[in-house]
Write a protein that holds these residues in place. Structure first.
Motif, PDB file in Angstrom:
ATOM      1  N   LYS A  71       3.737   1.597  -1.436  1.00 43.06           N
ATOM      2  CA  LYS A  71       4.197   1.761  -2.814  1.00 43.06           C
ATOM      3  C   LYS A  71       3.069   2.247  -3.712  1.00 43.06           C
ATOM      4  CE  LYS A  71       6.463  -0.739  -6.583  1.00 43.06           C
ATOM      5  NZ  LYS A  71       7.040  -2.052  -7.013  1.00 43.06           N
ATOM      6  N   LYS A  72       1.864   1.716  -3.506  1.00 39.66           N
ATOM      7  CA  LYS A  72       0.728   2.101  -4.341  1.00 39.66           C
ATOM      8  C   LYS A  72       0.334   3.551  -4.112  1.00 39.66           C
ATOM      9  CE  LYS A  72      -2.847   1.651  -7.023  1.00 39.66           C
ATOM     10  NZ  LYS A  72      -2.706   1.463  -8.491  1.00 39.66           N
ATOM     11  N   TYR A 105      -8.440  -5.331  -3.615  1.00 39.83           N
ATOM     12  CA  TYR A 105      -8.262  -4.202  -4.528  1.00 39.83           C
ATOM     13  C   TYR A 105      -7.889  -4.670  -5.927  1.00 39.83           C
ATOM     14  CZ  TYR A 105      -6.136  -0.056  -6.610  1.00 39.83           C
ATOM     15  OH  TYR A 105      -5.793   0.969  -7.472  1.00 39.83           O
ATOM     16  N   GLN A 106      -7.229  -5.813  -6.015  1.00 39.97           N
ATOM     17  CA  GLN A 106      -6.840  -6.321  -7.335  1.00 39.97           C
ATOM     18  C   GLN A 106      -8.061  -6.632  -8.204  1.00 39.97           C
ATOM     19  OE1 GLN A 106      -3.477  -6.080  -7.920  1.00 39.97           O
ATOM     20  NE2 GLN A 106      -3.674  -5.265  -5.841  1.00 39.97           N
ATOM     21  N   TRP A 131       0.826  -1.209   0.000  1.00 38.17           N
ATOM     22  CA  TRP A 131       0.000   0.000   0.000  1.00 38.17           C
ATOM     23  C   TRP A 131       0.862   1.261   0.000  1.00 38.17           C
ATOM     24  CZ3 TRP A 131      -4.650   0.277  -1.596  1.00 38.17           C
ATOM     25  CH2 TRP A 131      -5.531  -0.796  -1.439  1.00 38.17           C
ATOM     26  N   TRP A 177      -5.487  -5.472  -0.028  1.00 37.95           N
ATOM     27  CA  TRP A 177      -4.677  -5.406  -1.246  1.00 37.95           C
ATOM     28  C   TRP A 177      -5.174  -6.424  -2.273  1.00 37.95           C
ATOM     29  CZ3 TRP A 177      -1.493  -2.350  -3.758  1.00 37.95           C
ATOM     30  CH2 TRP A 177      -0.765  -2.876  -4.825  1.00 37.95           C
ATOM     31  N   GLN A 183      -9.262  -2.673  -9.292  1.00 37.49           N
ATOM     32  CA  GLN A 183      -8.368  -1.582  -9.665  1.00 37.49           C
ATOM     33  C   GLN A 183      -8.582  -1.129 -11.106  1.00 37.49           C
ATOM     34  OE1 GLN A 183      -4.205  -2.569  -9.813  1.00 37.49           O
ATOM     35  NE2 GLN A 183      -4.594  -4.736 -10.268  1.00 37.49           N
TER      36      GLN A 183
END
Length: 214
Positions: A21-22, A69-70, A19, A66, A73
């Motif tokens: 990095k995102k 979220y994939q 997160w 995470w 996205q």
């Protein structure tokens, strides 16, 4: 126990890093997020007292969101990406069941269902992930639904030789679409119920041994 704590914190730390990095967080923000999430007073005191079951699920939350979220996205993902997301999410739920309790798993699935509800294109893919998760968790769902004394007698699939009715008494319905729909709902209800109670076959140990031997 020490190895378990290292694994749980590693998964939580990995999820937070993804997160960071995102979201392109700065170094001070990243340090603050890691500190407040992984080393707050609640989780440190719980683990210090040996209460691992609830705390490890807490550390899994960043990775859970995470992987969820994939699914959402992008709306134009290739089917291979969706298949990968299904497999990774189902394996995560399976791993969570191995290391947490049923309450944590059904809460993960419930929260995921609420979020995916607003993304109709991903309904089938998320449903596939849930089904695959259930198949992987059969080792827990089946004996719990059949034998767990923490479930009401009417909710157990097997107890001393007789079956359960469930929310709908399908045994007295005439064969038809309505009976099939209610029967499917009863099955879903039994599966869901088995995830929200612990498993303790102490009162029906012989039945559990028979199930395992088969």
């Amino acid at each position: 126990m020490t190895l378990n704590i290292i694994i749980y914190f590693s998964i939580g730390f990995w999820g937070i890093l993804l997160w960071i990095k995102k979201l392109h967080l700065s170094i001070p923000s990243s340090i603050f997020l890691i500190s407040i999430w992984s080393f707050n007073g609640y989780i440190v005191s719980k683990m210090g007292a040996g209460h691992l079951v609830g705390c490890n699920a807490y550390l899994f939350v960043p990775m859970f969101f995470w992987l969820l979220y994939q699914f959402i996205q992008r709306q134009d993902m290739h089917w291979r990406e969706n298949v990968r997301n299904v497999i990774l999410f189902s394996l995560f739920i399976f791993f969570a069941k191995l290391n947490t309790n049923g309450q944590n798993v059904y809460q993960f699935l419930l929260v995921g269902s609420v979020i995916i509800f607003f993304y109709p294109r991903q309904w089938l893919w998320y449903a596939g992930a849930v089904v695959l998760s259930m198949l992987l968790m059969t080792f827990y769902i089946v004996p719990t639904a059949m034998f767990s004394p923490f479930m009401d007698v009417a909710d157990r699939m097997m107890l001393s030789g007789y079956g359960a009715i469930g929310p709908f008494d399908v045994n007295h319905m005439k064969m038809g679409l309505e009976k099939i729909v209610y029967h499917i709902f009863n099955i879903i209800y039994h599966v869901w119920s088995s995830l929200i109670v612990p498993f303790n076959p102490s009162n029906v140990q012989w039945e559990f041994n028979l199930y395992v031997s088969l």
